[in-house]
Scaffold this motif. Structure first.
Motif, PDB file in Angstrom:
ATOM      1  N   ALA A 129       0.831  -1.207   0.000  1.00 47.21           N
ATOM      2  CA  ALA A 129       0.000   0.000   0.000  1.00 47.21           C
ATOM      3  C   ALA A 129       0.864   1.255   0.000  1.00 47.21           C
ATOM      4  O   ALA A 129       0.519   2.258  -0.647  1.00 47.21           O
ATOM      5  CB  ALA A 129      -0.926  -0.009   1.215  1.00 47.21           C
ATOM      6  N   LEU A 130       1.989   1.223   0.710  1.00 46.82           N
ATOM      7  CA  LEU A 130       2.885   2.377   0.738  1.00 46.82           C
ATOM      8  C   LEU A 130       3.464   2.647  -0.652  1.00 46.82           C
ATOM      9  O   LEU A 130       3.530   3.797  -1.100  1.00 46.82           O
ATOM     10  CB  LEU A 130       4.009   2.147   1.751  1.00 46.82           C
ATOM     11  CG  LEU A 130       3.607   2.232   3.227  1.00 46.82           C
ATOM     12  CD1 LEU A 130       4.721   1.690   4.118  1.00 46.82           C
ATOM     13  CD2 LEU A 130       3.286   3.678   3.615  1.00 46.82           C
ATOM     14  N   ARG A 141       2.148   1.775  -3.495  1.00 48.54           N
ATOM     15  CA  ARG A 141       1.067   2.221  -4.367  1.00 48.54           C
ATOM     16  C   ARG A 141       0.762   3.708  -4.142  1.00 48.54           C
ATOM     17  O   ARG A 141       0.453   4.443  -5.088  1.00 48.54           O
ATOM     18  CB  ARG A 141      -0.180   1.378  -4.106  1.00 48.54           C
ATOM     19  CG  ARG A 141      -1.323   1.646  -5.085  1.00 48.54           C
ATOM     20  CD  ARG A 141      -2.371   0.563  -5.021  1.00 48.54           C
ATOM     21  NE  ARG A 141      -2.877   0.363  -3.669  1.00 48.54           N
ATOM     22  CZ  ARG A 141      -2.760  -0.765  -2.971  1.00 48.54           C
ATOM     23  NH1 ARG A 141      -2.149  -1.815  -3.493  1.00 48.54           N
ATOM     24  NH2 ARG A 141      -3.248  -0.857  -1.748  1.00 48.54           N
ATOM     25  N   ALA A 142       0.890   4.168  -2.915  1.00 51.33           N
ATOM     26  CA  ALA A 142       0.567   5.558  -2.597  1.00 51.33           C
ATOM     27  C   ALA A 142       1.683   6.527  -2.946  1.00 51.33           C
ATOM     28  O   ALA A 142       1.417   7.697  -3.250  1.00 51.33           O
ATOM     29  CB  ALA A 142       0.236   5.674  -1.103  1.00 51.33           C
ATOM     30  N   LEU A 143       2.932   6.057  -2.913  1.00 50.64           N
ATOM     31  CA  LEU A 143       4.059   6.983  -2.999  1.00 50.64           C
ATOM     32  C   LEU A 143       4.893   6.871  -4.266  1.00 50.64           C
ATOM     33  O   LEU A 143       5.449   7.872  -4.733  1.00 50.64           O
ATOM     34  CB  LEU A 143       4.977   6.781  -1.788  1.00 50.64           C
ATOM     35  CG  LEU A 143       4.389   7.172  -0.436  1.00 50.64           C
ATOM     36  CD1 LEU A 143       5.196   6.562   0.706  1.00 50.64           C
ATOM     37  CD2 LEU A 143       4.346   8.688  -0.293  1.00 50.64           C
ATOM     38  N   ARG A 151       5.521   6.666  -8.014  1.00 52.99           N
ATOM     39  CA  ARG A 151       4.840   6.973  -9.262  1.00 52.99           C
ATOM     40  C   ARG A 151       5.863   6.942 -10.392  1.00 52.99           C
ATOM     41  O   ARG A 151       6.908   7.594 -10.304  1.00 52.99           O
ATOM     42  CB  ARG A 151       4.158   8.334  -9.198  1.00 52.99           C
ATOM     43  CG  ARG A 151       3.105   8.408  -8.100  1.00 52.99           C
ATOM     44  CD  ARG A 151       2.276   9.685  -8.193  1.00 52.99           C
ATOM     45  NE  ARG A 151       3.085  10.886  -8.019  1.00 52.99           N
ATOM     46  CZ  ARG A 151       3.405  11.391  -6.829  1.00 52.99           C
ATOM     47  NH1 ARG A 151       3.010  10.768  -5.718  1.00 52.99           N
ATOM     48  NH2 ARG A 151       4.118  12.502  -6.738  1.00 52.99           N
ATOM     49  N   ASP A 165       1.530   3.796   9.021  1.00 50.96           N
ATOM     50  CA  ASP A 165       1.401   3.926   7.567  1.00 50.96           C
ATOM     51  C   ASP A 165       1.075   5.364   7.144  1.00 50.96           C
ATOM     52  O   ASP A 165       1.800   5.948   6.329  1.00 50.96           O
ATOM     53  CB  ASP A 165       0.360   2.943   7.022  1.00 50.96           C
ATOM     54  CG  ASP A 165       0.888   1.521   6.944  1.00 50.96           C
ATOM     55  OD1 ASP A 165       0.993   0.870   8.000  1.00 50.96           O
ATOM     56  OD2 ASP A 165       1.213   1.070   5.828  1.00 50.96           O
ATOM     57  N   PRO A 166       0.002   5.973   7.655  1.00 46.49           N
ATOM     58  CA  PRO A 166      -0.258   7.352   7.251  1.00 46.49           C
ATOM     59  C   PRO A 166       0.794   8.335   7.741  1.00 46.49           C
ATOM     60  O   PRO A 166       1.047   9.352   7.076  1.00 46.49           O
ATOM     61  CB  PRO A 166      -1.641   7.661   7.858  1.00 46.49           C
ATOM     62  CG  PRO A 166      -1.834   6.650   8.923  1.00 46.49           C
ATOM     63  CD  PRO A 166      -1.101   5.430   8.490  1.00 46.49           C
ATOM     64  N   ARG A 186       3.636   8.059   5.198  1.00 48.92           N
ATOM     65  CA  ARG A 186       3.227   8.692   3.942  1.00 48.92           C
ATOM     66  C   ARG A 186       3.294  10.210   4.054  1.00 48.92           C
ATOM     67  O   ARG A 186       3.781  10.896   3.152  1.00 48.92           O
ATOM     68  CB  ARG A 186       1.807   8.256   3.547  1.00 48.92           C
ATOM     69  CG  ARG A 186       1.693   6.823   3.078  1.00 48.92           C
ATOM     70  CD  ARG A 186       0.398   6.590   2.303  1.00 48.92           C
ATOM     71  NE  ARG A 186      -0.782   6.892   3.083  1.00 48.92           N
ATOM     72  CZ  ARG A 186      -1.421   6.016   3.857  1.00 48.92           C
ATOM     73  NH1 ARG A 186      -0.968   4.767   3.942  1.00 48.92           N
ATOM     74  NH2 ARG A 186      -2.505   6.364   4.526  1.00 48.92           N
ATOM     75  N   ARG A 234       5.771  12.606   1.832  1.00 49.51           N
ATOM     76  CA  ARG A 234       5.185  13.602   0.941  1.00 49.51           C
ATOM     77  C   ARG A 234       5.671  15.006   1.293  1.00 49.51           C
ATOM     78  O   ARG A 234       5.944  15.827   0.403  1.00 49.51           O
ATOM     79  CB  ARG A 234       3.657  13.517   1.007  1.00 49.51           C
ATOM     80  CG  ARG A 234       3.104  12.312   0.250  1.00 49.51           C
ATOM     81  CD  ARG A 234       1.631  12.107   0.492  1.00 49.51           C
ATOM     82  NE  ARG A 234       1.102  11.022  -0.338  1.00 49.51           N
ATOM     83  CZ  ARG A 234       0.014  10.323  -0.035  1.00 49.51           C
ATOM     84  NH1 ARG A 234      -0.656  10.583   1.085  1.00 49.51           N
ATOM     85  NH2 ARG A 234      -0.402   9.352  -0.835  1.00 49.51           N
TER      86      ARG A 234
END
Length: 291
Positions: free
Chosen positions: A26-27, A29-31, A33, A201-202, A205, A209
């Motif tokens: 999930a990390l 996928r979120a970060l 790119r 996790d959040p 992230r 970011r």
């Protein structure tokens, strides 16, 4: 020590249900790119345990096995290092222990010293936002929170050169450490400071970011700390400024004075009783009196 992939962690993976493992998929996928319009983060790996994420990532960078934006996270470090060769220890999954690889091509090398301070600003602003914990900076880059009315260190940052063109920045943050687990009396954690969330996790992230945003602003300004807003933002969040402090310098010397500024090179400027303004670029700072 060779890192062990988190997917192959030992039987202690779920031994503390209050400290679940990070979700590496999930990390990523979120970060992470890809493509021309992708962001800074090019890869993210989570390992169950290692000696030091900084040492591992420096080795990967020097050997050409890591690109800029690589992130290495460990659920547990057994040889973690802080500034001045201090040990950084914490129970497994009780915090965030990670390193990132930056290659600030085109930025004058003399401005690279702002990277650990930049990382401190990014982490402090992210923690204040996502965890609801007022986070300040002790020069140069300790993360301070308030526990029972006292300032405590909940995190720290260590930057190391990786070859001629890279810098590895390691960040350690105590998230769920309980009072009986603190390594030293002056330590703290997000949980002890009353965080609104201790879900790592959040939190991770948000920090990454924020780090990406500040790094891109700094690079766009050619590493200029004033033009990028970094110098002003750092000063606004620095709990050291306005205080009487003692700077313990290499070689056993020390200087006492009021911390009055952070200059364009990221040095702490002390106003001494002799009326001299003395910049300090390295050493340990002891807060002697509140602002």
């Amino acid at each position: 020590m060779t890192p062990r992939d988190a997917s192959d962690a030992n039987d202690n993976r779920w031994s503390d249900l209050g400290r679940p493992p990070l979700n590496a998929t999930a990390l990523r996928r979120a970060l992470v790119r890809e493509g021309a319009d992708g962001g800074l983060w090019s890869d993210l790996q989570v390992v169950a345990a290692t000696g030091s994420t900084n040492s591992d990532l420096v080795e990967l960078a020097v050997s050409g096995k890591a690109d800029e934006g690589a992130v290495l996270v460990a659920e547990e470090q057994n040889s973690g290092r802080g500034r001045l060769d201090r040990r950084w220890t914490a129970p497994a999954r009780s915090g965030l222990f990670f390193s990132v690889l930056l290659r600030p091509a085109g930025i004058p090398v003399e401005r690279w010293g702002w990277l650990p301070l930049l990382s401190g600003v990014a982490a402090a602003t992210a923690l204040s936002r996502v965890a609801g914990v007022d986070t300040a900076l002790k020069w140069p880059n300790d993360l301070l929170v308030t526990v029972d009315g006292e300032e405590r260190k909940a995190g720290g940052i260590l930057a190391e050169r990786a070859g001629t063109d890279g810098v590895v920045v390691g960040i350690g943050i105590n998230v769920t450490l309980r009072a009986d687990e603190l390594p030293v009396p002056g330590a703290g954690s997000l949980a002890l400071a009353g965080a609104t969330t201790t879900d790592r996790d959040p939190v991770l992230r948000a920090v990454l970011r924020s780090l990406e945003q500040w790094y891109e602003k700094w690079r766009a300004a050619d590493g200029d700390p004033a033009a990028s807003g970094l110098q002003e933002t750092y000063a606004a969040g620095c709990a050291t400024l306005g205080r009487v402090v003692r700077a313990e310098l290499p070689g056993g010397r020390s200087i006492t004075g009021e911390a009055v500024a952070v200059d364009g090179d990221g040095r702490l400027v002390l106003a001494t009783e002799e009326g001299v303004q003395q910049p300090v670029g390295a050493g340990d700072i002891v807060h002697l009196r509140p602002a």
